[in-house]
Write a protein that holds these residues in place. Structure first.
Motif, PDB file in Angstrom:
ATOM      1  N   HIS A  68       0.848  -1.200   0.000  1.00 22.79           N
ATOM      2  CA  HIS A  68       0.000   0.000   0.000  1.00 22.79           C
ATOM      3  C   HIS A  68       0.882   1.249   0.000  1.00 22.79           C
ATOM      4  O   HIS A  68       1.809   1.358   0.806  1.00 22.79           O
ATOM      5  N   PRO A  69       0.622   2.192  -0.890  1.00 18.06           N
ATOM      6  CA  PRO A  69       1.496   3.379  -0.974  1.00 18.06           C
ATOM      7  C   PRO A  69       1.524   4.204   0.308  1.00 18.06           C
ATOM      8  O   PRO A  69       2.552   4.810   0.622  1.00 18.06           O
ATOM      9  N   ASN A  70       0.418   4.242   1.052  1.00 24.12           N
ATOM     10  CA  ASN A  70       0.407   5.000   2.316  1.00 24.12           C
ATOM     11  C   ASN A  70       1.388   4.413   3.320  1.00 24.12           C
ATOM     12  O   ASN A  70       2.055   5.131   4.066  1.00 24.12           O
ATOM     13  N   PHE A  71       1.478   3.087   3.347  1.00 25.08           N
ATOM     14  CA  PHE A  71       2.384   2.431   4.282  1.00 25.08           C
ATOM     15  C   PHE A  71       3.831   2.644   3.862  1.00 25.08           C
ATOM     16  O   PHE A  71       4.697   2.881   4.705  1.00 25.08           O
ATOM     17  N   ALA A  72       4.071   2.539   2.558  1.00 24.65           N
ATOM     18  CA  ALA A  72       5.432   2.749   2.060  1.00 24.65           C
ATOM     19  C   ALA A  72       5.908   4.163   2.357  1.00 24.65           C
ATOM     20  O   ALA A  72       7.058   4.380   2.770  1.00 24.65           O
ATOM     21  N   ALA A  73       5.012   5.135   2.189  1.00 27.14           N
ATOM     22  CA  ALA A  73       5.376   6.531   2.451  1.00 27.14           C
ATOM     23  C   ALA A  73       5.634   6.751   3.938  1.00 27.14           C
ATOM     24  O   ALA A  73       6.599   7.438   4.316  1.00 27.14           O
ATOM     25  N   ALA A  74       4.787   6.181   4.779  1.00 27.95           N
ATOM     26  CA  ALA A  74       4.972   6.334   6.225  1.00 27.95           C
ATOM     27  C   ALA A  74       6.278   5.702   6.674  1.00 27.95           C
ATOM     28  O   ALA A  74       7.006   6.262   7.509  1.00 27.95           O
ATOM     29  N   LEU A  75       6.577   4.535   6.116  1.00 26.05           N
ATOM     30  CA  LEU A  75       7.804   3.835   6.478  1.00 26.05           C
ATOM     31  C   LEU A  75       9.037   4.621   6.046  1.00 26.05           C
ATOM     32  O   LEU A  75      10.004   4.772   6.810  1.00 26.05           O
TER      33      LEU A  75
END
Length: 432
Positions: A63-70
């Protein structure tokens, strides 16, 4: 060590897989990427992850939101010891999750996974009574329960082949059959008998609210559980809800315990906490429990921790997952999945191979009729698994129990493919 070529061959040379008899198991499937409800192997074959990768993946793979948060968190702070230190993502996720839990939940203890969340819950329970000077040392649990694979979690899990080699090392637990449909009265009577027999000795009652997952997606109603919790409240027995599988929307509400009349004292959380992206567990408790540890006496400390307790990366991803779970679009999707399950149930309910069709929220299951009894070790399991894998479906049966527990992002086309695969299985020579 001999060099081998393919990823699978390299794996077979060095890796020991979970819940796997390595001698007889077929070669693992090498997954190269994932997106949404889909996974692709190294040869480009596509699979629908219809069980959310062991019930963890809430919102889809990569999920792009998770990748960005990470990425953002990794560039700022990857980890810090959580004794004597804190950080923004840990405090935020604790605040947000507690805001969704019952009002009696006020403290949030970090760990690494579901098993450790249960370990912490049990230690909180036992030490609570120790700290206030009461000799309560017994736990009641349901037969067939699965709470994890560490020793405390195994102890409160149903005794089975999974725990048999370790039985001499597990602490004694008072077991009672869960209140499955048709067995409610007998289960409650046996529970009440234990309360009478061990009055004043029982520290806590631990259970999986509404669904026993690993036992074969065994479902019981909230109304059947309510008398158990009411007895615990009356007898001053701490209630521990293992929401590791069912939390974060799986039963159609934030928590399976939302359907219960009484609030548990302790919640064990993991899996969906980070949407399946990072390893993270949590145990929450009431202020009453916390106050038993709040003392000038250092010996009343909860002496428990993990190297990665409160890991900032995991907490950052958990925050991203929380925001998605809290989005109304996610709840619309959950309700849509529930309706899809209901419609498909009507389509197959009369099929001669279908037994004990059941559903709770997005969890849907039935038992495939075979010449053997329903069991995790039913020999038909491997045939079912291979049948679905060939069709590009990840439906990992629990023996002859077939279940669907998809990520919330699954599409109508993907759900139809899952249903078509199940229909094909029912029309095949597998079963009965």
């Amino acid at each position: 060590m001999q060099k081998t070529s393919s990823l699978v061959q390299r794996d077979q040379a060095v890796v020991w897989h979970p819940f796997t008899q390595m001698k007889t198991a077929q070669a693992p499937i090498a997954i190269s990427k994932g997106k949404g409800a889909l996974l692709w192997d190294e040869n480009g074959k596509e699979y629908i992850d219809a069980i959310a990768s062991w019930w963890m993946n809430l919102h889809g793979h990569s999920h792009p939101n998770f990748a960005a948060a990470l990425k953002q968190q990794a560039e700022q702070l990857e980890h810090v010891i959580f004794a004597n230190f804190t950080h923004e993502p840990a405090v935020q996720i604790a605040e947000k999750v507690l805001s969704k839990l019952p009002d009696n939940q006020e403290r949030f203890f970090f760990s690494d996974n579901g098993s450790t969340a249960v370990e912490v819950g049990l230690k909180m329970c036992f030490q609570y009574w120790h700290n206030i000077g009461q000799a309560k040392t017994k736990i009641i649990a349901f037969e067939g329960a699965y709470h994890g694979d560490t020793f405390g979690a195994m102890s409160v899990g149903g005794r089975s082949a999974f725990s048999a080699p370790f039985t001499p090392y597990l602490f004694d637990v008072l077991f009672v059959e869960p209140p499955l449909p048709g067995q409610e009265a007998e289960s409650l009577a046996n529970f009440e008998q234990l309360l009478d027999q061990y009055q004043g000795e029982i520290a806590g009652f631990i259970f999986e609210p509404l669904i026993q997952g690993s036992a074969g997606m065994r479902i019981y109603e909230a109304q059947a559980l309510d008398p158990f919790l009411a007895h615990c409240k009356a007898e001053n027995i701490l209630i521990i809800a293992d929401e590791v599988m069912v939390g974060f929307g799986r039963t159609g509400s934030w928590w399976a315990s939302d359907f219960l009349a009484d609030d548990p004292d302790i919640f064990c959380l993991s899996k969906g906490l980070t949407g399946g992206t990072m390893a993270l567990g949590a145990t929450t408790c009431s202020d009453k429990i916390f106050q038993a540890f709040w003392s000038d006496d250092k010996y009343k400390t909860l002496f428990h921790g993990h190297s990665c307790t409160g890991n900032p990366l995991a907490c950052a991803v958990a925050l991203a997952s929380f925001e998605l779970t809290n989005d109304e679009k996610t709840w619309e999707q959950i309700r849509w999945i529930e309706k899809q399950h209901q419609k498909f149930s009507q389509q197959i309910i009369s099929h001669p191979k279908v037994s004990n069709l059941r559903q709770k929220g997005v969890v849907w299951a039935f038992d495939l009729q075979t010449s053997e009894s329903t069991s995790y070790f039913n020999n038909i399991r491997d045939q079912i698994w291979q049948f679905f894998i060939q069709k590009g479906l990840i439906l990992r049966p629990l023996g002859n129990t077939i279940y669907v527990l998809p990520p919330y992002c699954i599409t109508e086309e993907q759900m139809n493919r899952v249903h078509q695969g199940i229909l094909a299985l029912l029309d095949s020579s597998i079963g009965q």
